[in-house]
Design a protein around this motif. Structure first.
Motif, PDB file in Angstrom:
ATOM      1  N   THR A 198      46.693  47.035  38.386  1.00 49.67           N
ATOM      2  CA  THR A 198      45.759  46.670  38.283  1.00 49.67           C
ATOM      3  C   THR A 198      45.746  44.974  38.780  1.00 49.67           C
ATOM      4  N   GLN A 199      44.041  44.818  38.703  1.00 49.73           N
ATOM      5  CA  GLN A 199      44.538  43.242  39.313  1.00 49.73           C
ATOM      6  C   GLN A 199      44.688  42.521  37.637  1.00 49.73           C
ATOM      7  N   GLN A 200      44.852  42.841  36.480  1.00 50.10           N
ATOM      8  CA  GLN A 200      45.433  41.949  35.558  1.00 50.10           C
ATOM      9  C   GLN A 200      47.091  41.849  35.596  1.00 50.10           C
ATOM     10  N   ASP A 201      47.307  42.622  36.655  1.00 45.47           N
ATOM     11  CA  ASP A 201      49.032  42.630  36.403  1.00 45.47           C
ATOM     12  C   ASP A 201      48.705  41.697  37.242  1.00 45.47           C
ATOM     13  N   PHE A 202      48.419  41.792  38.381  1.00 46.74           N
ATOM     14  CA  PHE A 202      48.319  40.429  40.140  1.00 46.74           C
ATOM     15  C   PHE A 202      47.618  39.646  39.229  1.00 46.74           C
ATOM     16  N   VAL A 203      47.035  38.967  38.535  1.00 51.30           N
ATOM     17  CA  VAL A 203      46.867  37.966  38.404  1.00 51.30           C
ATOM     18  C   VAL A 203      47.771  37.563  37.047  1.00 51.30           C
ATOM     19  N   ALA A 204      47.981  37.854  35.985  1.00 51.50           N
ATOM     20  CA  ALA A 204      49.387  37.846  35.258  1.00 51.50           C
ATOM     21  C   ALA A 204      50.742  37.248  36.315  1.00 51.50           C
ATOM     22  N   LEU A 205      50.713  37.702  37.713  1.00 46.47           N
ATOM     23  CA  LEU A 205      51.748  37.371  38.297  1.00 46.47           C
ATOM     24  C   LEU A 205      51.907  36.294  38.940  1.00 46.47           C
TER      25      LEU A 205
END
Lengths: 792, 223
Positions: free
Chosen positions: A72-79
């Motif tokens: 998800t985009q959220q996973d990317f942002v979190a990383l």
């Protein structure tokens, strides 16, 4: 002196154009088939390299979903927020084209696709957006986005900004994250940040080049076989030309040409002719490759998912290898003859040394060589391992059998001579024995081609029978469905349960077994599996044990590659090892597979969501209607069994289209070898036939007997080719296939096919003998009389 | 080397051939001297060593012992390629079996040895062709000619190279009597005109009688 000698040497070819044609055509055909195969291989490998560069495979570590879903985009942002230097990539298919979206601003500098954007117009790339692809792929893409042609992009792939590709694909998730080579020293652990994702080191990505190596090696082996058959013609033509020029060599030396100088000139002459023949062969090879490449491309896409460009480039790697093998082959063929010239005393007999005769010593040497080669083949079979050892068995067996042919045929002809009732046929059989040495090379070429045809046809037909049977076993569910997400999958399963439709979930995850990449499958053990799967070897209660989570089923290729079999333990997860309860055949799949029960799979991998099913029904169309109308499954997400079977068989047949084409071409080359040998021998035959003509045999009868002789030789070659071909088939099925693909196939016999091939071979021999026989039948009486005049 | 030196000189030449384990002597100390322009017939029984002597004189074979000088060159110490150069430039051989190059035309065959020697004289070739009656056959290939015609081509080839020594091994052995006489006449005339020495091997006493000197080889020695 150089000019005078060269003119004298080359004048031989001018006066014997047929020999020159045989030499050039033989070499051109041999080179053509080899170069054609190499051109196909080079094009495929270039496509794999381009794809690897475009996709960044093997270049960077990547972060991928644990269970085969998406990011998800959220996973990317979190990383990114946590300090991980990652760049997003989306990967999907549209109009049969693989679309790759990336972020040009954050992707690593050496990422192949990133360089596309950097060399182009970055502003236009981002807004309004562009897709980059090669011209062939661009034609397949139907989209309103501007497509920029870039020949460096791998075939079947289009790349663009991630936003653009997400728009085209209608998705907003990510497929993987590329890791920059340099990362901050301190970062939170991946598992804490995004537990559903895992790190995949660069060297663990699937290498399509490795997967397809066996396929290319098989093509190369066929190319080499065709080259060997073609080289027989070259050897034969060179042998005859050198024999006929013994007198010339003696005269030149008597007139003051030094021996070393003469040998060097002959070497240069042969090299020039070799380059000419090879050049023609490379052009022919290009044409053959251009014709065959589309079929190969479809095969590679179907079998391995590898995209290969449908257009052929004139790459130095293949034409240089074609040129080199042609020149080396010619030198090998001419080497012995040049050595004989070097050793020939100046005052040796100038007459051709009975080229068409052979001594008992030569026969003995040939017999010993044949036995030696066959014994070496047996030694490799017992002691060798690996694909190269398999091909060594194949090569030694074929050459040994070819050398044995004249040795086996001679006693048969001798028996026929003794059994003949009339003087005419006694002469015919005696004369046929005399022709054997002159024709033995052509016969060996015919034997090789026929054996290859019988062997490969047996393998392909055996494979097809087994494969069709295998498809019936493995593709038992009538429909295959892919849900959009877990909730969708649950609703489908619930509905199917209400309709009493058996559901076979397809749960899978990539694992590693004894350093071999493999897929772990979780299956719902039931009648479909119990009734349809035929094991190669199994414990009696294998399915019960699998259902109970006490055993696994391994596919044959994994078992053979990892050196495991029924009863051996296999590790399927950290700390979880189970015995192999059964080994199952899994034809056409390059990957290893381990099958366990659904319950155990869900325990080991609770994060893997179920999205694909097989459904058993007697009313597939009605069930399809339910799925599409009531459950919102897209038509494209449902595949029926018959379509998959048809597609699989189509891939299978296309796979062997190339093999069949090479088979036919090899047989054609062998037919040509026969024609050339008969034509070149026809001139030498006049002094042998003149006495028979003088004793009362008509020229017409002589021509008919020449035709009969060709039929006899072809029939003998066919008879001998049958055991050799079946031996070849056995080696292909039991040795080469096991080493190349990891599976062993049962062998079936196809007598009707062999009879048909035999008839074709005899017809080809008659066609090849027709012209020389016609020429002999029309030899003018004064040419025959000259034999007795001693004034020829 | 001077013009007065013998064109061919054998001193104590011996030659043996091995037959099984035994050495069979063929030449036993042959001494021979021939001047430029001299014609010599060499006769002897079959197997007496005539052809061996001729081959040694032409540098086609080597002596076991003794010295052989051809046109001033001592053949003994010469390498194979140096002997080949002597053959190319100073010696010409007319064989009984003609030994023409079947793939070259008559014209090219005549000019061939002259080309190898690097001294092509088109006028000489033209005159030779006329004198030997080959003008109408220059574009043909040897296989289309009669035996007499082929031997004329071989003679023309030898003379066209302007050798100092001409060796002929039964040059008329394959021809009928009339043709043989014609060919021999032409050969002797041409030798006289060019001043080459001629050593001719023959069985025929009549042919031998037409040479200035006759030598008979018996039991490996000249008489």
């Amino acid at each position: 002196m150089i000019r005078a000698c060269l003119v004298a040497l080359l004048s031989h070819w001018r006066r014997n154009p047929l020999q020159l044609f045989a030499f050039l055509a033989g070499l051109a055909l041999a080179t053509a088939l080899w170069a054609g195969v190499q051109a196909i291989n080079a094009e495929a490998r270039a496509s794999y390299d381009a794809a690897a560069a475009t996709l960044g495979e093997g270049q960077f570590d990547q972060i991928v979903p644990k269970a085969g879903g998406s990011i998800t985009q959220q996973d990317f942002v979190a990383l990114r927020k946590a300090g991980w230097l990652v760049s997003p990539v989306i990967d999907g298919r549209h109009d049969g084209v693989r679309l790759l979206g990336f972020d040009p601003l954050s992707s690593p500098a050496s990422f192949g696709v990133g360089q596309v954007a950097q060399t182009g117009n970055l502003a236009a790339f981002l807004d309004p957006g562009q897709l980059y692809s090669n011209a062939e792929t661009a034609e397949r893409l139907q989209t309103d986005i501007q497509i920029v042609i870039d020949p460096a992009i791998a075939p079947g792939i289009a790349v663009g900004d991630i936003g653009v590709v997400q728009h085209v694909l209608g998705r907003n998730d990510l497929t993987r994250l590329l890791l920059h080579p340099v990362q901050p020293m301190i970062r939170p652990a991946l598992v804490d940040l995004v537990p559903g994702l895992r790190l995949q080191p660069a060297n663990q990505t699937s290498d399509v080049g490795e997967l397809t190596d066996s396929f290319h090696l098989n093509l190369t082996a066929f190319g080499l076989l065709s080259f060997a058959v073609g080289l027989f013609i070259v050897y034969s033509a060179i042998g005859l030309a050198f024999e006929q020029r013994r007198g010339l060599v003696r005269t030149l030396r008597a007139l003051g040409v030094p021996l070393g100088f003469l040998v060097i000139l002959m070497l240069i002459e042969i090299l020039l002719l070799a380059l000419l023949g090879a050049g023609l062969g490379i052009v022919l090879g290009y044409l053959i490759a251009a014709v065959l490449l589309p079929d190969v491309a479809i095969t590679l896409r179907g079998l391995y998912g590898a995209e290969v460009a449908g257009t052929l480039e004139f790459r130095a790697s293949w034409w240089a290898s074609g040129l080199a093998i042609a020149v080396l082959g010619t030198l090998a063929a001419a080497g012995g003859r040049l050595w004989q010239i070097w050793q020939m005393p100046l005052l040796a007999s100038a007459r051709p040394r009975a080229w068409a005769m052979t001594s008992g010593r030569v026969q003995r040497v040939q017999s010993i060589a044949a036995i030696g080669l066959l014994m070496c083949a047996a030694a490799f079979l017992w002691g060798g391992s690996g694909l190269l050892a398999g091909f060594a068995v194949l090569g030694l067996f074929l050459i040994g059998a070819a050398l044995a042919l004249p040795v086996v045929v001679r006693p048969v002809l001798r028996y026929a001579e003794h059994a003949a009732k009339t003087p005419q046929y006694r002469w015919f059989w005696a004369d046929t024995q005399q022709q054997l040495p002159g024709l033995s090379l052509a016969l060996m070429a015919l034997l090789l081609a026929l054996s290859a045809n019988i062997g490969v046809a047996t393998m392909v037909s055996s494979f097809r029978l087994t494969f069709v049977d295998f498809l019936d076993q493995r593709l038992a569910p009538e429909l295959y469905v892919e849900a959009t997400d877990t909730a969708h999958a649950a609703s489908i399963e619930e509905t199917m349960a209400k309709l009493d439709v058996p559901v076979l979930p397809l749960l899978t995850i990539d694992i590693e077994v004894r350093t071999q990449p493999a897929q772990l499958f979780g299956v719902r053990v039931g009648p479909t599996y119990r009734d349809n799967w035929a094991f190669l070897d199994a414990e009696t209660d294998a399915w019960d044990q699998v259902e109970a989570g006490a055993a696994v089923i391994a596919n044959e290729q994994l078992a053979r590659r990892a050196g495991l079999w029924v009863g051996d333990e296999i590790s399927i997860a950290p700390g979880v090892s189970l015995p192999i309860g059964a080994v199952v055949a899994d034809y056409g799949n390059p990957k290893g597979q381990v099958v366990i029960g659904e319950t155990l799979f869900r325990q080991l991998h609770p994060d893997v969501t179920l999205q694909r099913f097989g459904l058993r029904t007697s009313e597939p169309q009605q069930l399809r209607d339910v799925l599409t109308n009531d459950l919102g499954v897209a038509n494209s997400a449902i595949r029926d069994q018959s379509a998959i079977k048809a597609f699989s068989l189509q891939v299978f047949d296309r796979t062997f289209t190339v093999t069949a084409a090479l088979n036919v071409l090899t047989l054609a080359v062998a037919g040509f070898a026969m024609l050339m040998s008969l034509l070149t021998l026809a001139d030498l035959r006049v002094p042998q036939l003149a006495p028979v003509w003088a004793l009362g045999l008509t020229r017409r009868k002589i021509g008919q007997l020449e035709l009969l002789r060709a039929v006899v030789f072809a029939a003998l070659a066919c008879l001998f080719a049958l055991p050799v071909g079946l031996g070849l088939a056995w080696v292909l099925l039991a040795v080469i296939n096991v080493e190349a693909f990891g599976w062993r196939l049962p062998m079936f016999l196809f007598p009707a096919d062999y009879v048909r091939l035999g008839i074709y071979a005899i017809l080809a021999a008659v066609a090849a003998a027709a012209w020389p026989a016609w020429r002999l039948a029309r030899t003018p009486p004064n040419a025959l009389l000259k034999v007795f005049a001693h004034e020829r | 080397m001077t013009d007065l030196a013998p064109v061919l000189q054998f001193k104590g030449v011996t030659k043996s051939f091995v037959n099984g384990s035994a050495a069979v002597p063929v030449l036993r100390g042959v001494d021979l001297s021939m001047d430029a322009g001299e014609t010599v017939a060499l006769t002897g029984e079959s197997g007496s060593g005539k052809s061996t002597l001729l081959h040694i004189a032409g540098g086609l074979d080597t002596a076991d012992e003794g010295t052989v000088h051809v046109a001033g060159h001592d053949l003994g110490p010469l390498s194979d390629s140096a002997r080949a150069e002597v053959r190319r430039k100073d010696v010409a051989v007319v064989f009984q079996q003609f030994n023409l190059i079947p793939s070259l035309t008559v014209s090219d065959n005549i000019a061939f040895q002259a080309r190898l020697a690097g001294r092509v004289d088109q006028d000489l070739i033209k005159r030779l062709s006329q004198r030997l009656g080959l003008t109408d056959h220059l574009g043909k290939y040897p296989e289309t000619l009669s035996g007499g015609q082929q031997q004329r081509v071989a003679i023309a080839r030898a003379i066209a190279a302007r050798p100092k020594l001409l060796l002929a091994d039964e040059p008329t052995g394959n021809l009928d009597e009339v043709t043989a006489a014609e060919v021999l006449d032409q050969l002797l005339q041409l030798v006289e005109e060019t001043g080459a020495g001629l050593l001719l091997v023959t069985h025929s006493r009549a042919i031998a009688a037409r040479m200035k000197r006759q030598l008979n080889l018996r039991q490996g020695r000249l008489a």
